[in-house]
Every structure is written in structure tokens, then in C-alpha cells.
Design a protein around this motif. Structure first.
Motif, short mmCIF file in Angstrom:
data_model
loop_
_atom_site.label_atom_id
_atom_site.label_comp_id
_atom_site.label_asym_id
_atom_site.label_seq_id
_atom_site.Cartn_x
_atom_site.Cartn_y
_atom_site.Cartn_z
N GLY A 8 -33.98 -36.61 -33.54
CA GLY A 8 -33.62 -37.50 -32.45
C GLY A 8 -32.42 -38.38 -32.73
O GLY A 8 -32.19 -39.36 -32.00
N GLY B 17 -40.93 -34.42 -33.40
CA GLY B 17 -39.80 -33.82 -32.68
C GLY B 17 -39.42 -32.44 -33.19
O GLY B 17 -38.60 -31.77 -32.58
N ARG C 138 -29.78 -42.89 -30.87
CA ARG C 138 -31.12 -42.30 -30.75
C ARG C 138 -31.89 -43.03 -29.67
O ARG C 138 -31.47 -44.09 -29.20
N ILE C 139 -33.03 -42.47 -29.27
CA ILE C 139 -33.97 -43.19 -28.43
C ILE C 139 -35.16 -43.58 -29.30
O ILE C 139 -35.36 -43.05 -30.38
N HIS D 220 -36.48 -34.90 -24.05
CA HIS D 220 -36.86 -34.98 -25.45
C HIS D 220 -35.84 -35.83 -26.20
O HIS D 220 -34.67 -35.95 -25.80
N GLU D 221 -36.23 -36.43 -27.34
CA GLU D 221 -35.36 -37.34 -28.08
C GLU D 221 -34.05 -36.67 -28.52
O GLU D 221 -33.00 -37.32 -28.56
N GLU E 119 -35.57 -48.76 -24.77
CA GLU E 119 -35.90 -47.51 -25.46
C GLU E 119 -34.68 -46.69 -25.89
O GLU E 119 -34.83 -45.54 -26.29
#
Length: 341
Positions: A89, A34, A138-139, A64-65, A116
Motif C-alpha cells: 500500500g 494486502g 499511502r492510505i 484497495h490500498e 485516511e
């Protein structure tokens, strides 16, 4: 993912950790999944043998995370809270002031059922102080389909999942019952305990009235404190079911509406909660509060201090997690006692 030359990677996002190994010294990531590559990163990447990199290609409909973690933090709320800068993330959420931390547990559950994504929090109805960490978001993957975040938004609804109820400044009266104390046969040891626990909050104690095991005397003491401006009254002693324990009936005789006499908490089963004129708590505290380190009083007092009015269901929910294990070293509230409250 896309493989490109490291020299061309400035501004792109790494799809995996980059680890540096120096025999006998270190084996650790120099860049995390990331990370957005900068010009200064290129020599370091080349020094660890990375002439090519797998980078993330932005796709329509995917986030994006880092961006996704901010979306989830937004579902939690920010009134009285601060967010850490997004990193790898993750976003941490902390308290901006003291108060009672509240979580909408049911909605949080539904959000966490979405694949997720995750939001982890402290337990609801926990006392928090300024700077305490409240939650993290977060993911799970590096990127996520925006449809999943939209599903989470719908499940969360318009109201924040988290909130902090600030503590109020209050005035309290203490009514101590018992013929043995009233006639001076023994020294009162209950009052100092109540004062000590109240001192953890912004409370002015108007005084303590010691009365006999007499329903009318107890009633008059309660009402007189309220007439003096007490926002809450705590009655100690006379809370069992013995015939000469008349505190519960005295509380009822004031006209206060009794929410419950009895709670699914140990220590604290013989607890009474009522409200005078609908908003002034008049509380009957069982003897265990005097000698146990933690009890029902520690679970209820923070809620009283925020005007978080409780009903029978609120008290019944305390049964799950309502068993104190009397640990040799007490870590409350960082333990299971009161964890479902």
C-alpha cells in the motif's frame, strides 16, 4: 472481510498480516496485509496453521490500498520523478535528476486533511540529487471509499503537488569591497568561500574585482560583470549600517530593484537581494557568509541557480526555521535550518 478456505484463496487479498513463529529463531510476518495470494503461497500458509483466511471482498466504490496509493502518487506528479513499485500500500517517489525540490505546501496540507490518506514529503526548496527520495504515499486502512480520493483530487487541482526545478548553468561575478583588502593590508578570505559554494553547482566564475569602499567603484564593477555576460553578481563586504559601508547604496545606484535589505535569518540578517533589469540577481552578502558553515547564502543560492525569482514574501517566510543552531556536527540540509523556505 470474508473467511474462506486457504486452498481457495489464490488471487484474493489478505486482510491482515500472517506471522510465523519459530521459537528461538523468528517471529515475523511471512505475508503482509494486502498481499495477493499465489499458488506457491498455499503450502507456506498451511505450514503456519492457516487453513482459513480472511480476505478482502471487492466492493463497488472502494479501492484497495495499492490502487489508492498509486492515485495519490499521481497527485504528486512524475515530471523528473520516478515511482517505486507499489508495495504494502505504499509508493515511494524519487528524483530523476538534480534540482530544487518544490512542494505546494498549502495544497498538500488540504489533501492531507482528507481522512485516511497521507502524503509525506521532504521540505520545499530543498536541494535534491538524482536518486533522492522525495515523498511517500499511502492510505491508512486496507480499502478506502473512492469518494475520499475524489475529494483529494479536487483539493489537489490540476497541477502536480511536487516539482523539481533543474539547476541552470550560469556565469557569476564576485565584487569584493573594503579598503583594507583593496590596499593590500589584509588578504581577501571572502572570495574563496564564495567560489567554494558556487562550485557545488555548474557555475563559471568570470572573475573577482576587489574595489575600495567607494560607491562608484562598486557600481562600475557590478555593471562591468553584467556587460561581460554575468548571470548573477555577488558583492561581499560593506553590508552593515556603518556610514562607510556603501555596498547597498552602490547596488541601488546600478538601477537594480532591491527586493530586500535585511532577512529574518541568523546567520544572514544583513543580506541584500536585488534584480538588475528584472532578472539578474545582484546580491549583497554579509560578513557571516565568510566564516559561518551555513548561512542565508546556502538558502538563497539554490533558488538563484534555478531562476526561482524571489520576492519580499519569500524572504520573510525564511524567518520560520531561519535560526541556525550551530550544531557541533553540521547535518545541513537535513536539519531545521531553512525548513520553512
Amino acid at each position: 472481510m470474508k473467511l474462506i478456505r486457504t486452498a481457495d484463496a489464490v488471487g484474493h487479498v489478505l486482510c491482515h498480516d500472517i506471522t510465523q513463529i519459530i521459537v528461538g529463531e523468528t517471529k515475523a510476518p511471512v505475508f503482509r496485509k494486502g498481499h495477493v495470494v499465489t499458488e506457491e503461497d498455499i503450502p507456506i500458509l498451511l505450514s503456519v496453521g492457516k487453513e482459513n483466511l480472511y480476505i478482502w471482498e471487492k466492493q463497488e466504490g472502494f479501492l484497495h490500498e495499492n490502487d489508492a496509493a498509486l492515485v495519490l502518487a499521481g497527485l504528486c506528479g512524475n515530471d523528473g520523478m520516478s515511482w517505486s513499485p507499489v508495495r504494502e500500500g505504499k509508493v515511494d517517489i524519487s528524483a530523476e535528476h538534480d534540482g530544487l525540490f518544490k512542494v505546494d505546501v498549502d495544497r498538500l496540507f488540504e489533501v492531507n486533511m482528507v481522512d485516511e490518506i497521507m502524503i509525506a514529503t521532504r521540505k520545499t526548496n530543498t536541494v535534491v540529487r538524482k536518486g533522492d527520495k522525495l515523498a511517500g504515499t499511502r492510505i491508512i486502512p486496507l480499502v478506502i471509499d473512492e469518494k475520499k480520493l475524489e475529494e483529494a483530487r479536487k483539493l489537489a487541482g490540476d497541477a502536480p503537488l511536487l516539482s523539481i526545478m533543474p539547476f541552470k548553468k550560469k556565469k557569476a561575478g564576485i565584487v569584493t569591497t573594503g579598503s583594507e583588502v583593496y590596499h593590500g593590508r589584509i588578504k581577501d578570505t571572502f572570495g574563496p568561500v564564495i567560489r567554494r559554494k558556487l562550485s557545488e553547482f555548474d557555475v563559471e566564475v568570470l572573475g573577482q574585482k576587489i574595489v575600495d569602499d567607494n560607491q562608484e567603484m562598486i557600481r562600475e564593477a557590478i555593471v562591468s560583470f553584467i556587460e561581460e555576460g554575468a548571470d548573477m553578481v555577488f558583492c561581499t563586504g560593506g553590508m552593515s549600517v556603518d556610514p562607510d559601508d556603501v555596498t547597498p547604496s552602490a547596488i541601488r545606484s546600478t538601477g537594480a530593484e532591491v527586493v530586500t535589505y535585511g532577512s529574518p535569518v541568523l546567520p544572514g540578517a544583513m543580506f541584500l537581494l536585488s534584480y538588475y533589469n528584472g532578472n539578474i540577481p545582484v546580491v549583497g552578502l554579509p560578513g557571516c557568509v565568510m566564516y559561518e558553515r551555513r548561512s542565508i547564502f546556502d538558502l538563497i543560492l539554490p533558488r538563484i541557480m534555478t531562476d526561482d525569482k524571489m520576492d519580499k514574501r519569500d524572504i520573510a517566510r525564511l524567518g520560520h526555521g531561519g535560526l541556525c543552531l550551530h550544531c557541533e556536527v553540521c547535518t545541513f540540509p537535513n536539519c531545521g535550518f531553512g525548513s520553512s523556505g
